[in-house]
Motif scaffolding. Sequence first.
Motif, PDB file in Angstrom:
ATOM      1  N   PHE A   1       4.933  -5.015  -5.482  1.00 40.69           N
ATOM      2  CA  PHE A   1       4.070  -5.250  -6.641  1.00 40.69           C
ATOM      3  C   PHE A   1       4.767  -6.137  -7.677  1.00 40.69           C
ATOM      4  O   PHE A   1       4.121  -6.957  -8.347  1.00 40.69           O
ATOM      5  CB  PHE A   1       3.682  -3.910  -7.264  1.00 40.69           C
ATOM      6  N   ALA A   2       6.087  -5.999  -7.823  1.00 40.67           N
ATOM      7  CA  ALA A   2       6.825  -6.805  -8.796  1.00 40.67           C
ATOM      8  C   ALA A   2       6.794  -8.283  -8.450  1.00 40.67           C
ATOM      9  O   ALA A   2       7.026  -9.134  -9.324  1.00 40.67           O
ATOM     10  CB  ALA A   2       8.267  -6.321  -8.897  1.00 40.67           C
ATOM     11  N   ALA A   3       6.497  -8.613  -7.190  1.00 37.79           N
ATOM     12  CA  ALA A   3       6.453 -10.021  -6.788  1.00 37.79           C
ATOM     13  C   ALA A   3       5.298 -10.778  -7.429  1.00 37.79           C
ATOM     14  O   ALA A   3       5.327 -12.012  -7.476  1.00 37.79           O
ATOM     15  CB  ALA A   3       6.362 -10.121  -5.260  1.00 37.79           C
ATOM     16  N   VAL A   4       4.279 -10.068  -7.928  1.00 35.39           N
ATOM     17  CA  VAL A   4       3.146 -10.763  -8.542  1.00 35.39           C
ATOM     18  C   VAL A   4       3.541 -11.440  -9.852  1.00 35.39           C
ATOM     19  O   VAL A   4       2.851 -12.356 -10.312  1.00 35.39           O
ATOM     20  CB  VAL A   4       1.972  -9.801  -8.790  1.00 35.39           C
ATOM     21  N   PHE A   5       4.645 -10.998 -10.458  1.00 35.45           N
ATOM     22  CA  PHE A   5       5.077 -11.585 -11.717  1.00 35.45           C
ATOM     23  C   PHE A   5       5.929 -12.838 -11.515  1.00 35.45           C
ATOM     24  O   PHE A   5       6.452 -13.379 -12.485  1.00 35.45           O
ATOM     25  CB  PHE A   5       5.871 -10.560 -12.530  1.00 35.45           C
ATOM     26  N   ARG A   6       6.088 -13.277 -10.274  1.00 36.94           N
ATOM     27  CA  ARG A   6       6.870 -14.482 -10.011  1.00 36.94           C
ATOM     28  C   ARG A   6       5.993 -15.737  -9.953  1.00 36.94           C
ATOM     29  O   ARG A   6       6.505 -16.830  -9.758  1.00 36.94           O
ATOM     30  CB  ARG A   6       7.631 -14.327  -8.693  1.00 36.94           C
TER      31      ARG A   6
ATOM     32  N   LYS B   1      12.489   2.183 -10.876  1.00 37.76           N
ATOM     33  CA  LYS B   1      11.765   1.022 -10.361  1.00 37.76           C
ATOM     34  C   LYS B   1      10.420   0.849 -11.064  1.00 37.76           C
ATOM     35  O   LYS B   1      10.004  -0.282 -11.368  1.00 37.76           O
ATOM     36  CB  LYS B   1      11.541   1.186  -8.858  1.00 37.76           C
ATOM     37  N   ALA B   2       9.733   1.959 -11.297  1.00 35.03           N
ATOM     38  CA  ALA B   2       8.422   1.873 -11.948  1.00 35.03           C
ATOM     39  C   ALA B   2       8.538   1.408 -13.390  1.00 35.03           C
ATOM     40  O   ALA B   2       7.726   0.611 -13.876  1.00 35.03           O
ATOM     41  CB  ALA B   2       7.717   3.229 -11.874  1.00 35.03           C
ATOM     42  N   GLN B   3       9.536   1.895 -14.110  1.00 32.71           N
ATOM     43  CA  GLN B   3       9.700   1.492 -15.501  1.00 32.71           C
ATOM     44  C   GLN B   3      10.228   0.073 -15.641  1.00 32.71           C
ATOM     45  O   GLN B   3      10.051  -0.555 -16.686  1.00 32.71           O
ATOM     46  CB  GLN B   3      10.630   2.476 -16.206  1.00 32.71           C
ATOM     47  N   ALA B   4      10.887  -0.436 -14.590  1.00 35.47           N
ATOM     48  CA  ALA B   4      11.373  -1.814 -14.634  1.00 35.47           C
ATOM     49  C   ALA B   4      10.237  -2.825 -14.586  1.00 35.47           C
ATOM     50  O   ALA B   4      10.448  -4.009 -14.892  1.00 35.47           O
ATOM     51  CB  ALA B   4      12.337  -2.063 -13.480  1.00 35.47           C
ATOM     52  N   LEU B   5       9.035  -2.388 -14.213  1.00 34.84           N
ATOM     53  CA  LEU B   5       7.898  -3.299 -14.189  1.00 34.84           C
ATOM     54  C   LEU B   5       7.571  -3.845 -15.566  1.00 34.84           C
ATOM     55  O   LEU B   5       7.054  -4.965 -15.691  1.00 34.84           O
ATOM     56  CB  LEU B   5       6.665  -2.582 -13.613  1.00 34.84           C
ATOM     57  N   THR B   6       7.864  -3.068 -16.611  1.00 38.16           N
ATOM     58  CA  THR B   6       7.603  -3.553 -17.968  1.00 38.16           C
ATOM     59  C   THR B   6       8.435  -4.792 -18.277  1.00 38.16           C
ATOM     60  O   THR B   6       7.947  -5.760 -18.864  1.00 38.16           O
ATOM     61  CB  THR B   6       7.915  -2.440 -18.982  1.00 38.16           C
ATOM     62  N   GLY B   7       9.705  -4.774 -17.864  1.00 38.29           N
ATOM     63  CA  GLY B   7      10.547  -5.949 -18.062  1.00 38.29           C
ATOM     64  C   GLY B   7      10.062  -7.160 -17.278  1.00 38.29           C
ATOM     65  O   GLY B   7      10.073  -8.289 -17.791  1.00 38.29           O
ATOM     66  N   HIS B   8       9.624  -6.937 -16.029  1.00 34.47           N
ATOM     67  CA  HIS B   8       9.078  -8.036 -15.236  1.00 34.47           C
ATOM     68  C   HIS B   8       7.823  -8.620 -15.888  1.00 34.47           C
ATOM     69  O   HIS B   8       7.639  -9.854 -15.928  1.00 34.47           O
ATOM     70  CB  HIS B   8       8.752  -7.551 -13.827  1.00 34.47           C
ATOM     71  N   ALA B   9       6.959  -7.730 -16.384  1.00 30.72           N
ATOM     72  CA  ALA B   9       5.727  -8.200 -17.016  1.00 30.72           C
ATOM     73  C   ALA B   9       6.021  -8.967 -18.297  1.00 30.72           C
ATOM     74  O   ALA B   9       5.388  -9.995 -18.588  1.00 30.72           O
ATOM     75  CB  ALA B   9       4.803  -7.019 -17.299  1.00 30.72           C
TER      76      ALA B   9
ATOM     77  N   ALA C   1      -1.917  -7.796 -23.769  1.00 31.31           N
ATOM     78  CA  ALA C   1      -2.514  -6.465 -23.593  1.00 31.31           C
ATOM     79  C   ALA C   1      -1.924  -5.758 -22.373  1.00 31.31           C
ATOM     80  O   ALA C   1      -1.676  -4.541 -22.409  1.00 31.31           O
ATOM     81  CB  ALA C   1      -4.030  -6.589 -23.452  1.00 31.31           C
ATOM     82  N   LEU C   2      -1.668  -6.511 -21.293  1.00 33.35           N
ATOM     83  CA  LEU C   2      -1.075  -5.903 -20.107  1.00 33.35           C
ATOM     84  C   LEU C   2       0.341  -5.414 -20.388  1.00 33.35           C
ATOM     85  O   LEU C   2       0.712  -4.300 -19.979  1.00 33.35           O
ATOM     86  CB  LEU C   2      -1.063  -6.918 -18.962  1.00 33.35           C
ATOM     87  N   VAL C   3       1.130  -6.215 -21.095  1.00 31.60           N
ATOM     88  CA  VAL C   3       2.495  -5.790 -21.442  1.00 31.60           C
ATOM     89  C   VAL C   3       2.468  -4.557 -22.336  1.00 31.60           C
ATOM     90  O   VAL C   3       3.249  -3.610 -22.150  1.00 31.60           O
ATOM     91  CB  VAL C   3       3.258  -6.948 -22.114  1.00 31.60           C
ATOM     92  N   THR C   4       1.564  -4.546 -23.295  1.00 34.70           N
ATOM     93  CA  THR C   4       1.440  -3.375 -24.177  1.00 34.70           C
ATOM     94  C   THR C   4       1.028  -2.137 -23.387  1.00 34.70           C
ATOM     95  O   THR C   4       1.534  -1.029 -23.630  1.00 34.70           O
ATOM     96  CB  THR C   4       0.416  -3.657 -25.281  1.00 34.70           C
ATOM     97  N   TYR C   5       0.118  -2.314 -22.448  1.00 39.75           N
ATOM     98  CA  TYR C   5      -0.297  -1.196 -21.604  1.00 39.75           C
ATOM     99  C   TYR C   5       0.877  -0.644 -20.790  1.00 39.75           C
ATOM    100  O   TYR C   5       1.079   0.567 -20.704  1.00 39.75           O
ATOM    101  CB  TYR C   5      -1.417  -1.645 -20.667  1.00 39.75           C
TER     102      TYR C   5
END
Length: 431
Positions: free
Chosen positions: A217-222, A309-317, A385-389
């Motif tokens: 899922f984190a690959a979508v932010f690339r 891993k799940a919380q690291a998604l905020t940094g990727h976003a 809005a996505l980052v805030t979410y």
Amino acid sequence: MGRHADAGADARPLLTSESYARCPSRRDDDLRNFRSCLRWLCLDQSGSGYRAAISWAVFLLLAVAVPAVSHFVLAFRPQRRPYDLVVQLSLTAASALSFLTLSSVTRSYGLRRFLFLDKLPGETDRVRLGYTFELNQSFRLLSCFVAPCFAAEVAYKLWWYISGAGRIPFVGNPLLSYCVSCALQLASLIYRISSFFLSCVLFRLICYLQILRLEDFAAVFRGESEVEAVLREHLRLRRQLKVISHRFRVFILTGLIMVTASQFAATLVTLRPHSEDNLFNTGELALCSIVLVTGLLICLISAAKITHKAQALTGHAAKWHVCATIDSYAVDLETTSAVTPDTDHVSLENDVDTDDEEASDIDELICTKIIHTHVNTMAFQKRQALVTYLENNRAGITIFGFTVDRAWLHTIFMLEITLFLWLLGKTVGIS
């Protein structure tokens, strides 16, 4: 989102749709090792009612009756096995916790749904192949945990029976009584250890699948991605993490309390006055402590890793949002620099144009700029809005509302150390 529906002509048996039904072990069944393990341990209560009856009978025999007889009959002299009560109660409690957990999930969901294998056909090839590989490795990992413990217990029991044979009560033939007693005790111990490690390894396997999904899922932010699609995928992952937390929260919390109580009890009995602490007396206690602590660490580390891993998604976003914003401003500057010279060139060469034509050109340019800015503003607001979410809805494994992350593990560790030092202060008088 990188999710592929087609599985290909050379798909593994794990990915075929007909393999998701509840079925006995087959040669092409990737879960045949775990099914065989559950069947030999009599923990699989799916299907007819006689399986549940056999499962409960085996549990009561090997996890309750044999340890009770072993303690009250074979350990009738306190100086022979002074720590046997702590060992038997700890292993029986761990076995009961695993038995109730595994029997409940296999009866309610089945092994494939419990391991989320029914969700694999919609995942990418990387997730499917990675989970298939880890599925095969998990049974080897289970063997690596159980086999050394069983070998150590066999060596210890043989030494114990040979060295203390004259003090052990027997009925009829002494050799036959010793063999039967030793076999029952070994069967009881391997049953309790295997059931506890099996629950921990299955939880680790489920967490590994979610880690693969999060990394995919984190690959979508690339690259360029639609905010709505990213949000939908995150909601799907968040829901699955909630399901895992709901199924294992009682197991993890009860296991933590049980292991803590067991270690404190072991500390009390070994630090009491005039206690004989040697390998002959404390061998089983050390083995019990290793088993319980190892199983608990498997669960806590797996839960903390998936939460990290799940919380690291905020940094990727956030990084994706920043890069997209910078790129959009770069496009604006390039568009402005490309359009402005053309406008000046036209105004210089066409001095004879009417004011209406100039006004029309200006209005067109202004309109173009407004629409371009409006589009970028809407995209910016969606990303923000996505980052805030993501910042306010951190996913992960939770236990009754408490997120199992590294900070939570540090808190638990400090509480354990504090209680342990307090216990040492009450026993040996350190300060």
